[in-house]
Design an enzyme around this catalytic site. Structure first.
Site, PDB file in Angstrom:
ATOM      1  N   ASN A 173       0.822  -1.215   0.000  1.00  0.00           N
ATOM      2  CA  ASN A 173       0.000   0.000   0.000  1.00  0.00           C
ATOM      3  C   ASN A 173       0.850   1.257   0.000  1.00  0.00           C
ATOM      4  O   ASN A 173       2.005   1.249   0.435  1.00  0.00           O
ATOM      5  CB  ASN A 173      -0.907   0.008   1.235  1.00  0.00           C
ATOM      6  CG  ASN A 173      -2.077  -0.941   1.104  1.00  0.00           C
ATOM      7  OD1 ASN A 173      -2.615  -1.114   0.011  1.00  0.00           O
ATOM      8  ND2 ASN A 173      -2.470  -1.566   2.208  1.00  0.00           N
ATOM      9  N   HIS A 174       0.259   2.324  -0.481  1.00  0.00           N
ATOM     10  CA  HIS A 174       0.889   3.644  -0.425  1.00  0.00           C
ATOM     11  C   HIS A 174       0.270   4.444   0.727  1.00  0.00           C
ATOM     12  O   HIS A 174      -0.901   4.261   1.060  1.00  0.00           O
ATOM     13  CB  HIS A 174       0.671   4.398  -1.740  1.00  0.00           C
ATOM     14  CG  HIS A 174       1.454   3.867  -2.886  1.00  0.00           C
ATOM     15  ND1 HIS A 174       2.308   4.650  -3.631  1.00  0.00           N
ATOM     16  CD2 HIS A 174       1.529   2.626  -3.420  1.00  0.00           C
ATOM     17  CE1 HIS A 174       2.871   3.920  -4.576  1.00  0.00           C
ATOM     18  NE2 HIS A 174       2.396   2.682  -4.466  1.00  0.00           N
TER      19      HIS A 174
END
Length: 221
Positions: free
Chosen positions: A82-83
């Site tokens: 994930n960012h």
């Protein structure tokens, strides 16, 4: 480890106790069990696969553990990173700053990703192109349909599909699944598997010869 260039059209080529890798593959800080196979262009990052598990082409694992006898079809991705979308930008220059000559990397992001592992049990089939999101657990004997996006935990011996993935049906009735699970057959040694191969080819024979007459479905949880 054994490196091979390609199977070509021969799908019956034998494996061995050492992992078989089909170049090119990328493996970083990961563990591979016996009789495993990793096909071309797959990538493992801080992950582990148990004995007899195979990964088809273009599979990506990040912070993922898969038990024994896992079946992972091509282009599946487990634990995609994930960012940090709570920042002004989701772009990775904020934590891979050194790549852009902007300063030091932010290690907290990589620690955050590692704290959201994917856990996959034994005898799980992950279909073609499926995505299993960070933090998800998939129970023994489960099946994930092709193209599914799995955002929630998957119960043992259940079949899920869709976007987002939802339960479709049970692979076996709970009492049968519990009896199979009670055998813990995935821990049998190689010689025992060879001796009992025919039993695996018929459910009733397997249950009659190796499973208890009853088992508590609660043990599947």
């Amino acid at each position: 480890m054994t490196y091979v260039e390609d199977y070509g059209a021969d799908r019956t080529r034998s494996l061995g106790p050492d992992p078989t890798l089909h170049d090119p593959v990328s493996i970083t800080e990961s563990e591979l069990g016996a009789w495993t196979e990793v096909r071309q262009r797959s990538r493992l990052n801080e992950s582990a696969i148990g004995d007899y598990t195979y990964l088809m082409e273009d599979v990506q694992l990040d912070f993922t553990t898969i038990g024994k006898f896992g079946n992972v079809a091509a282009a599946a991705r487990l634990g995609p990173t994930n960012h940090p979308i709570d920042r002004p930008t989701a772009h990775h220059f904020t934590y891979r700053a050194a790549m852009y000559d902007l300063g030091k990397d932010d290690e907290s992001i990589f620690e955050w990703r590692a704290d959201q592992p994917v856990e996959v049990g034994h005898d799980v089939w992950i279909g073609h192109g499926a995505i299993v999101l960070p933090g998800v657990s998939i129970g023994d004997g489960a099946v994930v349909g092709a193209g599914a996006v799995v955002a929630d935990d998957v119960a043992p011996y259940s079949i899920v599909a869709g976007v987002p993935a939802e339960p479709i049906r049970r692979r076996f009735p709970e009492d049968i699944a519990a009896r199979i699970a009670a055998t813990e057959w995935w821990d049998w040694d190689h010689e025992t598997l060879r001796e009992r191969l025919d039993d695996f080819r018929d459910l009733e024979t397997f249950l009659d010869r190796h499973a208890p007459e009853t088992a508590d479905p609660a043990t599947l949880d």
